[in-house]
Enzyme design. Structure first.
Site, PDB file in Angstrom:
ATOM      1  N   LYS A 288      10.045  10.001  -5.758  1.00  0.00           N
ATOM      2  CA  LYS A 288      10.320  10.739  -4.519  1.00  0.00           C
ATOM      3  C   LYS A 288      11.818  10.999  -4.494  1.00  0.00           C
ATOM      4  O   LYS A 288      12.542  10.618  -3.557  1.00  0.00           O
ATOM      5  CB  LYS A 288       9.844   9.905  -3.315  1.00  0.00           C
ATOM      6  CG  LYS A 288       9.905  10.642  -1.986  1.00  0.00           C
ATOM      7  CD  LYS A 288       8.929  11.779  -1.832  1.00  0.00           C
ATOM      8  CE  LYS A 288       9.161  12.524  -0.527  1.00  0.00           C
ATOM      9  NZ  LYS A 288       8.302  13.722  -0.397  1.00  0.00           N
TER      10      LYS A 288
ATOM     11  N   ASP B 150       0.431   1.793  -6.858  1.00  0.00           N
ATOM     12  CA  ASP B 150      -0.657   1.129  -6.135  1.00  0.00           C
ATOM     13  C   ASP B 150      -1.568   2.181  -5.509  1.00  0.00           C
ATOM     14  O   ASP B 150      -2.801   2.105  -5.590  1.00  0.00           O
ATOM     15  CB  ASP B 150      -0.053   0.227  -5.050  1.00  0.00           C
ATOM     16  CG  ASP B 150      -1.074  -0.685  -4.403  1.00  0.00           C
ATOM     17  OD1 ASP B 150      -2.182  -0.837  -4.961  1.00  0.00           O
ATOM     18  OD2 ASP B 150      -0.770  -1.242  -3.338  1.00  0.00           O
TER      19      ASP B 150
ATOM     20  N   ASP C 112      -5.382   3.778  -7.429  1.00  0.00           N
ATOM     21  CA  ASP C 112      -6.648   3.733  -6.695  1.00  0.00           C
ATOM     22  C   ASP C 112      -7.195   5.140  -6.459  1.00  0.00           C
ATOM     23  O   ASP C 112      -8.397   5.372  -6.581  1.00  0.00           O
ATOM     24  CB  ASP C 112      -6.469   3.001  -5.361  1.00  0.00           C
ATOM     25  CG  ASP C 112      -6.337   1.497  -5.578  1.00  0.00           C
ATOM     26  OD1 ASP C 112      -6.740   1.025  -6.655  1.00  0.00           O
ATOM     27  OD2 ASP C 112      -5.831   0.805  -4.685  1.00  0.00           O
TER      28      ASP C 112
ATOM     29  N   TYR D 245       7.413  -4.189  -2.946  1.00  0.00           N
ATOM     30  CA  TYR D 245       6.530  -5.336  -2.738  1.00  0.00           C
ATOM     31  C   TYR D 245       7.242  -6.662  -3.015  1.00  0.00           C
ATOM     32  O   TYR D 245       6.832  -7.690  -2.505  1.00  0.00           O
ATOM     33  CB  TYR D 245       5.282  -5.233  -3.623  1.00  0.00           C
ATOM     34  CG  TYR D 245       4.330  -4.109  -3.239  1.00  0.00           C
ATOM     35  CD1 TYR D 245       4.597  -3.281  -2.164  1.00  0.00           C
ATOM     36  CD2 TYR D 245       3.166  -3.890  -3.960  1.00  0.00           C
ATOM     37  CE1 TYR D 245       3.736  -2.255  -1.813  1.00  0.00           C
ATOM     38  CE2 TYR D 245       2.296  -2.856  -3.614  1.00  0.00           C
ATOM     39  CZ  TYR D 245       2.591  -2.051  -2.546  1.00  0.00           C
ATOM     40  OH  TYR D 245       1.724  -1.032  -2.211  1.00  0.00           O
TER      41      TYR D 245
ATOM     42  N   ASP E  22       3.966  12.659  -3.155  1.00  0.00           N
ATOM     43  CA  ASP E  22       3.010  13.317  -2.267  1.00  0.00           C
ATOM     44  C   ASP E  22       2.323  14.475  -2.993  1.00  0.00           C
ATOM     45  O   ASP E  22       1.118  14.687  -2.856  1.00  0.00           O
ATOM     46  CB  ASP E  22       3.652  13.749  -0.938  1.00  0.00           C
ATOM     47  CG  ASP E  22       5.000  14.435  -1.104  1.00  0.00           C
ATOM     48  OD1 ASP E  22       5.626  14.316  -2.177  1.00  0.00           O
ATOM     49  OD2 ASP E  22       5.430  15.109  -0.150  1.00  0.00           O
TER      50      ASP E  22
HETATM   51 MG   LIG Z   1      -4.108  -0.644  -4.910  1.00  0.00          MG
HETATM   52 MG   LIG Z   2       4.690  15.331   1.845  1.00  0.00          MG
END
Ligand SMILES: [Mg+2]
Ligand SMILES: [Mg+2]
Lengths: 353, 353
Positions: free
Chosen positions: A188, A244, A248, A141, A220
């Protein structure tokens, strides 16, 4: 007397922050520690008045303050501005960056009386009690971004330094030590170089916390596990973008983000805000749910002022009000007693007694 | 006669791919179209024999083949290798990139007899019928990556060209046209430049599909909405990393990724594989669930060979076997008839009749 800068922002921010201030003032009445509240502009409200989402005066006040209570920013009115000038990027992200608030803390604790609101089965979520720690000032970001031509293209860069990773992971271990001593670091690392670096640093920091059980999980898989078996988690620590998404997602286990508070910290200096947005569609109607902002006030007492007992008083008062069947419209089911924004604030104040 | 290259890979891949081949041969018995199956090495199995995760012979065979059926790759044995040489990056990602398989399609359709397996409430998931389309050869996973010194740091670059976005979004609209005509494009346009570019291109492509209802959603909200109200989605299209997270999250709505098939396409050329991994802990025991691989075979008939009727025959046979109460161990509840991997394959063949 410590200074709290209140930044209501836009939309329902204007309605929910006064309720949190009301509750903070009530819990500290007759207390030797009291707080002075000052006010400032941020987001669309600041754009309209001063021409920028984070006015210099607001930033100076924030730097001088001991803690900041923020409502929410943004709305359709400012969506046509170039992104860096919009309330989110120019206001919220800018103040987090300017104050070096590198750690976002989001507690997700299921309350027994709200378990029905979850879309997940009761037995899956009834004991959820986790904290997501998100790195907040680095990564994709904030990296260099831009456009290319021939071929037309666009890019964003993800970069993390050793220090940026160290300090958030360190806070992850410290948070775990105060809880159930389980830390799950999400990355990851099977694909990203920055994630492999993250994992190396995490393993270095881990040496100082032999009591904490450290696990690593791909992002994931973490998203899946939050839906499959959320009670497995105690503290999750992760980088900005993964955080982020996962904060949520974890919040939605509660059925709504209307109850989720958050703290963004740099040491004891902190910015406290609800996880939800400015909800322009319901703004000005006295129907918004102020509880997440009120609970953010509790986090402020805990993290910025060391007032653990008073923080818990607020948390218990919120539980009691819900226990008595009071709800704002977003959480109401048939048979509940529906309160407006101000009335919910009053109910929490009353429950403090 | 069209060529199908079978790449069993590692772990349970060796057990589940033969069941899919068995079912494909059975459904095409007495059919004018038949398929020729060839075999190759990929992943850890290839590292052990040839010294690299994607041998030249395998890549050549894949390029010559009309479709590829893949089991799964990876395992603890190869986790200490440098990442680019490991089964995932050096095998799976490499073959996707080399074949230009830019689109990953993952259908998530709830089957009535499996709704109990979901951790979400029945009323929330019982009508889930969505497809996630993930861009598979661009973005953060394939951008330049590396380390820096002074300060120590690591980086990954996210870059998308116009063409890369166009072709996947185009496929998203085409997929939506064949279904309920709803397309949700997921990005993070409030923060990322690549996402703003993604949204611009999507709006351009949309002009050719006036019948499709297009919406845009931020990735963190999309993760929440998949848990809050998954039935709202028809087709989701998104970039590589967001898709990596959302495909797995969407699949977990089913309660397990043991049933999820996937197709990775470049035109009619496709690689078909189950969404789950190589599960080294249960490999070699004849207990792995072959249904996702069998269903991937159905996708192959649909997308590579235009055999829609035969694809549906397989899908109906799988439903019938489940309807009759047969389950592999991963899905079994008390009272179910538990079958081994081979026996489940046989049951599907029998149900084809
Ligand atoms: Mg968020
Ligand atoms: Mg995956």
């Amino acid at each position: 007397m410590p200074n709290v800068l209140v930044l209501p922002g836009d939309g329902i921010g204007l309605e929910i922050t006064p309720e949190a201030v009301k509750v903070l003032e009530a819990v500290l009445k007759d207390h030797p520690q009291s707080l002075k509240f000052e006010y400032g502009l941020i987001g669309g409200a600041a754009i309209d008045v001063v021409g920028k989402a984070l006015p210099d005066a607001t930033l100076e006040a924030a730097q001088a303050a001991d803690a900041i209570l923020l409502g929410s920013v943004g709305g359709p009115k400012w969506d046509t501005l170039p992104a860096p000038q919009r309330p989110e990027l120019g206001g919220l992200l800018a103040i987090r960056k300017a104050l070096g608030l590198f750690a976002n803390i989001r507690p997700v604790k299921m309350l027994p009386m709200l378990v029905d609101a979850s879309t997940l089965k009761t037995e899956v979520v009834k004991n959820v009690d986790l904290v997501v720690l998100r790195e907040l000032t680095g990564g994709l970001y904030f990296g260099e971004k831009g456009r290319g031509t021939n071929p037309r293209s666009a890019f964003d860069n993800l970069i993390y330094t050793e220090e940026e990773i160290q300090r958030i992971v360190e806070l992850g271990f410290q948070t775990a030590m105060k809880r159930r001593k389980k830390l799950c670091s999400v990355d990851k690392a099977n694909v990203l170089e920055s994630s492999r670096f993250w994992r190396e640093i995490t393993l270095e920091v881990a040496k100082n916390y032999p009591e904490v059980e450290l696990t690593h999980m791909y992002v994931d898989n973490a998203a899946m596990q939050l839906v499959r078996w959320p009670e497995q988690f105690d503290v999750i620590v992760t980088e900005n973008m993964f955080g982020d998404i996962l904060t949520d997602l974890a919040s939605m286990l509660m059925g709504s983000i209307g109850m989720i508070s958050s703290a963004s910290l740099n040491g004891s200096k902190g910015l406290y805000e609800p996880a939800h947005g400015s909800a322009p569609d319901i703004a000005g109607k006295n129907i918004a749910n102020p509880l997440a902002t009120i609970l953010s006030g509790a986090l402020m007492l805990r993290y910025s002022f060391g007032l653990e007992e008073e923080a818990q008083k607020i948390e218990r008062a919120v539980e009691q009000v819900l226990q008595e069947g009071y709800r704002t419209a977003d959480l109401a089911k048939p048979g509940d007693k529906v309160l407006g924004t101000r009335e919910m604030g009053d109910a929490v104040v009353k429950a403090l007694k």
